[in-house]
Write an enzyme that holds these catalytic residues in place. Sequence first.
Site, PDB file in Angstrom:
ATOM      1  CG  ASP A 113       2.480   6.386  -4.496  1.00  0.00           C
ATOM      2  OD1 ASP A 113       2.034   5.317  -4.040  1.00  0.00           O
ATOM      3  OD2 ASP A 113       3.483   6.953  -4.032  1.00  0.00           O
ATOM      4  CG  HIS A 169       3.136  -2.345  -7.200  1.00  0.00           C
ATOM      5  ND1 HIS A 169       4.209  -3.098  -6.804  1.00  0.00           N
ATOM      6  CD2 HIS A 169       3.608  -1.075  -7.346  1.00  0.00           C
ATOM      7  CE1 HIS A 169       5.286  -2.328  -6.704  1.00  0.00           C
ATOM      8  NE2 HIS A 169       4.936  -1.091  -7.031  1.00  0.00           N
ATOM      9  CB  SER A 256       1.405   8.146 -16.598  1.00  0.00           C
ATOM     10  OG  SER A 256       2.709   8.588 -16.887  1.00  0.00           O
TER      11      SER A 256
END
Length: 298
Positions: A113, A169, A256
């Site tokens: 995301d 991921h 981040s």
Amino acid sequence: MIQVYNRHTNKYDTENVAGEKSIRWAYESPIGKGFLELLVKRKLFSKLYGIYCDTKISTKKIPSFIKNFNIDIDMCVTDPSDFKSFNDFFTRKLTKEARPINKDKNILISPGDGRLFAYTDISIDNIIQVKNISYSLSELLQDDEIAKEYEGGTCLVLRLCPIDYHRLHFVDDGIAEKSNIVNGNYYSVNPVALERIPKLYCQNKREWSVFHSKNFGDIIHVEVGATCVGSIIQSYKPNTKVKKGDEKGYFKFGGSTTILFFKPNTVLIDDDILLQSSFGFETKVNMGEKIGEKINLG
């Protein structure tokens, strides 16, 4: 005010920035800048805050954080009352239904995301950080030989805010090599900081690895730390086969960034993302959604 393109509404949303006043004070005011260089960018500052976010007492922050940033807690695997610390909440796992993964082998998905910039036909010596500020891939990786292979390729920069799902991921089936650690500072990755700190990504602590993907060639994955990021955790097992959508790792508390590099003629990024990037706007994306497709050379 930070505006981000919403590809579902075809409008620009104003980002709700966690700690915006503190960030602007640290990066824009004379006193704040001094404090930034003296303490905030240092490992100790982020480490101590990370330790606090691992304590039971830090759970007191969770209800107000959920409320202030309108976080959909129904998507979490864990009930809010069961989180053991703020970091436990921050690194929360989501249900499979919350982030469906496009399994088509020709489709490139977002690794997480966040807010996405995409750059094509890159010069490895002049990669855009923000307008008028650039860096080199060799500096970022501290590896000249691997960097050369990505000249003319594609660069994806996914910025994660504190309010986002913070697990990353794999975008394809494949095998990832061991992560390389490059020590550095802990500047914020908020656009306010990116506009003021030259070669910020090359100054911050980061980890990178080569992912031998089945459909998109060798991809360089870079995870960049930031202010108050307690740790970058790599949860995958190096040199072991993974499936598209499998977890690679996660960030503990703090905004981040993850950066992906593709070799030339391997991937075609969606037009809306490229257009918004050319305008200087990030596009909001979720993990698992389509952001591009494989280039089939016949």
